[in-house]
Design a protein around this motif. Sequence first.
Motif, PDB file in Angstrom:
ATOM      1  N   PHE A  79       0.832  -1.223   0.000  1.00 49.90           N
ATOM      2  CA  PHE A  79       0.000   0.000   0.000  1.00 49.90           C
ATOM      3  C   PHE A  79       0.858   1.260   0.000  1.00 49.90           C
ATOM      4  O   PHE A  79       0.576   2.230  -0.685  1.00 49.90           O
ATOM      5  CB  PHE A  79      -0.919   0.025   1.225  1.00 49.90           C
ATOM      6  N   TYR A  80       1.924   1.208   0.799  1.00 53.40           N
ATOM      7  CA  TYR A  80       2.787   2.387   0.919  1.00 53.40           C
ATOM      8  C   TYR A  80       3.357   2.758  -0.450  1.00 53.40           C
ATOM      9  O   TYR A  80       3.325   3.918  -0.865  1.00 53.40           O
ATOM     10  CB  TYR A  80       3.920   2.117   1.909  1.00 53.40           C
ATOM     11  N   LYS A  81       3.838   1.744  -1.168  1.00 51.27           N
ATOM     12  CA  LYS A  81       4.400   1.983  -2.491  1.00 51.27           C
ATOM     13  C   LYS A  81       3.365   2.567  -3.436  1.00 51.27           C
ATOM     14  O   LYS A  81       3.628   3.515  -4.172  1.00 51.27           O
ATOM     15  CB  LYS A  81       4.943   0.667  -3.076  1.00 51.27           C
ATOM     16  N   GLU A  82       2.176   1.966  -3.410  1.00 53.34           N
ATOM     17  CA  GLU A  82       1.108   2.444  -4.301  1.00 53.34           C
ATOM     18  C   GLU A  82       0.753   3.890  -4.001  1.00 53.34           C
ATOM     19  O   GLU A  82       0.632   4.727  -4.887  1.00 53.34           O
ATOM     20  CB  GLU A  82      -0.138   1.569  -4.140  1.00 53.34           C
ATOM     21  N   GLU A  83       0.590   4.170  -2.719  1.00 52.95           N
ATOM     22  CA  GLU A  83       0.205   5.539  -2.337  1.00 52.95           C
ATOM     23  C   GLU A  83       1.280   6.546  -2.735  1.00 52.95           C
ATOM     24  O   GLU A  83       0.991   7.637  -3.216  1.00 52.95           O
ATOM     25  CB  GLU A  83      -0.102   5.615  -0.838  1.00 52.95           C
TER      26      GLU A  83
END
Length: 344
Positions: A79-83
Amino acid sequence: MKAQLENIYSLAAADIEKANCINDLDEIRAKYLSRKGEFNEIKKNLKNLSDEDKRIIGSLANEITKKLETSLQEKHDKFYKEELNQKLQKERLDITLPGKYIPRGKVHPLTSTTNEIVSILQSLGFSVVESKDSPEVETEYFNFDMLNIPQDHPARDVQDTFFTTVAKNVVLRSQTSGAQIHVMENQKPPIRVISPGRVYRNENINARKNNFFHQIEGLYIDKNITFGDLKGVLNEFIRIYFGSSRPTRFRSSFFPFTEPSAEVDVQCIMCGGKGCKTCSGTGWLEVLGAGMVDPNVLRGVGIDPEIYSGFAFGMGVERFAMLKYAIDDIRLFFNDDVRFLKQF
Ligand code: DAH
């Protein structure tokens, strides 16, 4: 208890599977793994078990906790990467956008011409006088009397000179030659100075004349200075400024403060000597006034003309700039038209 643990694990794993963002993951962690979370509730009951069961159930609980931690972390990283990627996309700087235009200032052509002439003369051994020796508001004493220009000389005529109401005999200087007197009164020979500055004349303004303009004065006093030195220095100066292939000529002339006096011409830079409008058909352009300092001037400032001799010269900065850049109207220098000034 084992079944209970496995049940909670599968619920937690399903929740993790369904999570959509980092926030969801935080909630799942709080629900199952925090101090008040469901696993801890079960762990509290461990104390009622036999030692053997404690070990088995305890290690199962640890194993399950670890598995959940791992999958929470993996999902979190994803999620962190996507965000982050989304943010970078949205907030991208467009470095191809044109910047704010700040117009750049330029050196005025008279300033650059002055700088060029001064640096050539400095390379030939002259230094620039202090400004106190070169005032624009001057007395007749420096502007005329000490330069051997008598009371009734036409140069003093009210039509040429700007007299002031400041005090009797105070004028706007009509030439930079007064700097010679200031320097010789303050300094003993050997003297080798130049003095650039503005001068004023009560002229009708036209393409060739303005009521103020700029001159550079030169003075060289030492023992055994001859007209040969004058010619050598001025020829070398002109050669550097106008180019080594440009012939010069020295014409006999008259100035009150030099004897003998000369005017120095360069071959016309427009027609190469054939004769044109710029040189009035003569093939030559006058660029300098010069001469051997008159013994009367030396005596006036207390320098013994039997021991010392020297030469002086003066030139107009506008004239030098107009010839170099083929400018045909002196007024262009002074009316602040950026279309003109931008070209230099
Ligand atoms: N002062 C003179 C002028 O304004 C120019 C000049 C001529 C200066 C001869 C000199 C010189 O020092 O020797 O026309």
